[in-house]
Design a protein around this motif. Structure first.
Motif, short mmCIF file in Angstrom:
data_model
loop_
_atom_site.label_atom_id
_atom_site.label_comp_id
_atom_site.label_asym_id
_atom_site.label_seq_id
_atom_site.Cartn_x
_atom_site.Cartn_y
_atom_site.Cartn_z
N ALA A 45 0.84 -1.20 0.00
CA ALA A 45 0.00 0.00 0.00
C ALA A 45 0.88 1.25 0.00
O ALA A 45 0.52 2.28 -0.55
CB ALA A 45 -0.92 -0.01 1.22
N ILE A 46 2.05 1.14 0.66
CA ILE A 46 3.01 2.24 0.71
C ILE A 46 4.07 1.99 -0.36
O ILE A 46 4.78 1.00 -0.31
CB ILE A 46 3.68 2.34 2.10
N LYS A 47 4.19 2.92 -1.29
CA LYS A 47 5.09 2.71 -2.42
C LYS A 47 6.16 3.78 -2.55
O LYS A 47 6.81 3.89 -3.59
CB LYS A 47 4.28 2.62 -3.72
N ILE A 48 6.35 4.59 -1.49
CA ILE A 48 7.38 5.63 -1.53
C ILE A 48 8.37 5.45 -0.39
O ILE A 48 8.05 4.83 0.64
CB ILE A 48 6.78 7.06 -1.46
N PHE A 195 10.55 -5.65 0.64
CA PHE A 195 9.12 -5.95 0.74
C PHE A 195 8.67 -6.19 2.19
O PHE A 195 7.73 -5.57 2.68
CB PHE A 195 8.76 -7.16 -0.13
N GLY A 196 9.38 -7.10 2.87
CA GLY A 196 8.99 -7.42 4.25
C GLY A 196 9.15 -6.24 5.19
O GLY A 196 8.33 -6.05 6.09
N GLY A 197 10.20 -5.46 4.98
CA GLY A 197 10.44 -4.31 5.85
C GLY A 197 9.35 -3.26 5.75
O GLY A 197 8.89 -2.73 6.77
N VAL A 198 8.92 -2.96 4.54
CA VAL A 198 7.86 -1.96 4.37
C VAL A 198 6.52 -2.54 4.79
O VAL A 198 5.69 -1.86 5.42
CB VAL A 198 7.81 -1.46 2.91
N GLY A 203 1.73 -2.16 8.75
CA GLY A 203 0.82 -2.65 9.78
C GLY A 203 0.58 -1.67 10.91
O GLY A 203 -0.45 -1.73 11.60
N LEU A 204 1.53 -0.79 11.14
CA LEU A 204 1.40 0.20 12.23
C LEU A 204 0.44 1.33 11.88
O LEU A 204 0.01 2.08 12.76
CB LEU A 204 2.78 0.78 12.56
N ARG A 205 0.18 1.50 10.60
CA ARG A 205 -0.71 2.57 10.12
C ARG A 205 -0.22 3.96 10.50
O ARG A 205 -1.01 4.84 10.89
CB ARG A 205 -2.14 2.33 10.60
N VAL A 206 1.09 4.14 10.42
CA VAL A 206 1.67 5.46 10.70
C VAL A 206 2.40 6.00 9.47
O VAL A 206 3.12 6.99 9.56
CB VAL A 206 2.66 5.40 11.88
N MET A 207 2.22 5.35 8.32
CA MET A 207 2.98 5.70 7.12
C MET A 207 2.17 6.59 6.18
O MET A 207 0.97 6.41 6.01
CB MET A 207 3.37 4.42 6.39
#
Length: 402
Positions: A45-48, A195-198, A203-207
């Motif tokens: 979902a986060i791509k930057i 991939f795994g790191g992002v 999951g924290l929903r702070v990005m």
């Protein structure tokens, strides 16, 4: 107590692959955050992120080295080589024994973990390379620095999430100041942009999905970065005797624990660390001209940090400049404080305050001078660098112009 100075600096990050390029980008308010480029990024979902682009490991390291060097170790070695070259220090004889390495890192060889988990669980392989463990361990970079530069004194890695680098540099400062060591290679690195790191951070929903906007009322989250910042901390008389160029003096350090929540920051905990650094440095709040903020761009962090600064500095808070360079290079997690210390050195040496870019709208809860969008020329003598981590662990460094 010995005086401690910085005689060398090196970096690689999304703004530049050396210190001059990084500082130029900071002066210009350039953004190093862009579209991520790695396998399966379309599933995120986060791509930057603040990804290091245009970097070819095979152009720098041979095949045997790459078997042992995860991306975070590669970054550390490159930054350390730059710092060592600028410092001109040579670790031999008694100096080698009286010098060490302390680095900050949070995720270790996360790229190596990601690749090998994929090989075992997705591709069904039953064997991994025999050097996977020494490649992914958190202390790999510190160990390889000690070997490359013949550093035989105390060497270790500090892992305190986003405060790792500041904690590491604080320990290096203490070792030199106490006389335990003559010089230290210190700083930190991180490479979680896989991939795994992002996916884990998602999951924290702070990005944020679009930009890092610290202190702006429109901020909507943090953005990850990667890279390394490495410094040579050296006893002042030793540096002076060998004619080394001195970039700045490290004059204070303090740590605190919130002891309250695993992810939500505490104003009181942050304030204790800031006030402790001032006390350790022996400076008054009115002497501080600039703070490099933790400034992640999350709603909770930025207002809590501003409240802590206001509490400690009182009526002097209005005269302070405080900026977050994470708006440009992203949040390097365990390596972030090290790259941000470059902005502190630039403020002291060059009289240039790095800006908080992407600032759109004032937030009444962040009512400080955040140096919005454009760098500023200013003469400052004392600066602070803040780092506040998940787990409620805080670390603040104080530097002075010399």
């Amino acid at each position: 107590m010995k005086r401690v100075v910085i005689t060398g600096a090196g970096t690689i990050n999304s703004l530049g692959q050396n210190v001059p390029d990084t500082l130029e980008a900071m002066r210009e308010g350039r953004c190093g955050i862009s579209e991520l480029e790695f396998r399966d990024v379309d599933r995120l979902a986060i791509k930057i992120g603040g990804q290091v682009k245009g970097y070819d490991p095979e152009a720098v390291f041979n095949r045997q080295q790459l078997v042992l060097y995860d991306r975070f170790t590669q970054f550390t070695l490159l930054a350390a080589r730059e710092a060592m070259a600028q410092s001109g220090i040579v670790f031999a004889g008694d100096l080698a024994v009286k010098s060490g390495v302390v680095l900050g890192n949070s995720g270790g060889g996360l790229t190596t973990q990601d690749e090998n988990y994929r090989a075992v669980y997705e591709e069904g392989k039953n064997r991994v390379h025999p050097f996977v463990v020494p490649k992914l361990m958190n202390n790999a970079a510190a160990s390889h620095l000690s070997m490359e530069f013949n550093v035989k004194g105390p060497s270790f890695t500090v892992a305190t999430a986003c405060a790792s680098s500041n904690h590491a540099m604080g320990q290096a400062f203490h070792m030199v100041r106490s006389g335990m060591c003559t010089a230290m290679i210190t700083g930190g690195s991180e490479s979680m942009l896989c991939f795994g790191g992002v996916k884990a951070w998602e999951g924290l929903r702070v990005m944020s999905k679009d930009a890092c906007r610290p202190f702006s009322a429109t901020r909507n989250g943090m953005v990850q970065g990667e890279g390394a910042g490495i410094f040579i901390f050296e006893e002042y008389e030793h540096a002076k005797a060998r004619g080394a160029e001195i970039l700045a003096e490290v004059i204070g350090f303090a740590m605190s624990s919130d002891a309250s929540d695993i992810v939500m920051p505490s104003k009181q905990g942050a304030a204790r660390a800031i006030a402790g650094a001032l006390k350790d440095a022996g400076v008054k709040p009115s002497e501080v001209g600039y703070i490099n903020a933790h400034g992640t761009g999350t709603a909770a962090n930025d207002k809590t940090e501003c409240a802590a600064v206001a509490d400690v500095f009182g009526r002097h808070a209005d005269k302070l400049m405080i900026s977050s360079t994470k708006s440009m290079h992203g949040h390097l997690i365990g390596g972030t404080g090290a790259v941000e210390l470059l902005a502190c050195v630039m403020a002291l040496r060059d009289g240039v305050i790095a800006p908080t870019i992407n600032y759109e709208e004032p937030d009444p809860e962040c009512a400080l001078d955040v140096v919005p969008n454009e760098a500023r020329e200013a003469n400052v003598d004392v600066v602070l660098s803040n780092a506040f981590a998940f787990g409620g662990l805080n670390a603040v460094l104080a530097l002075r112009k010399l």
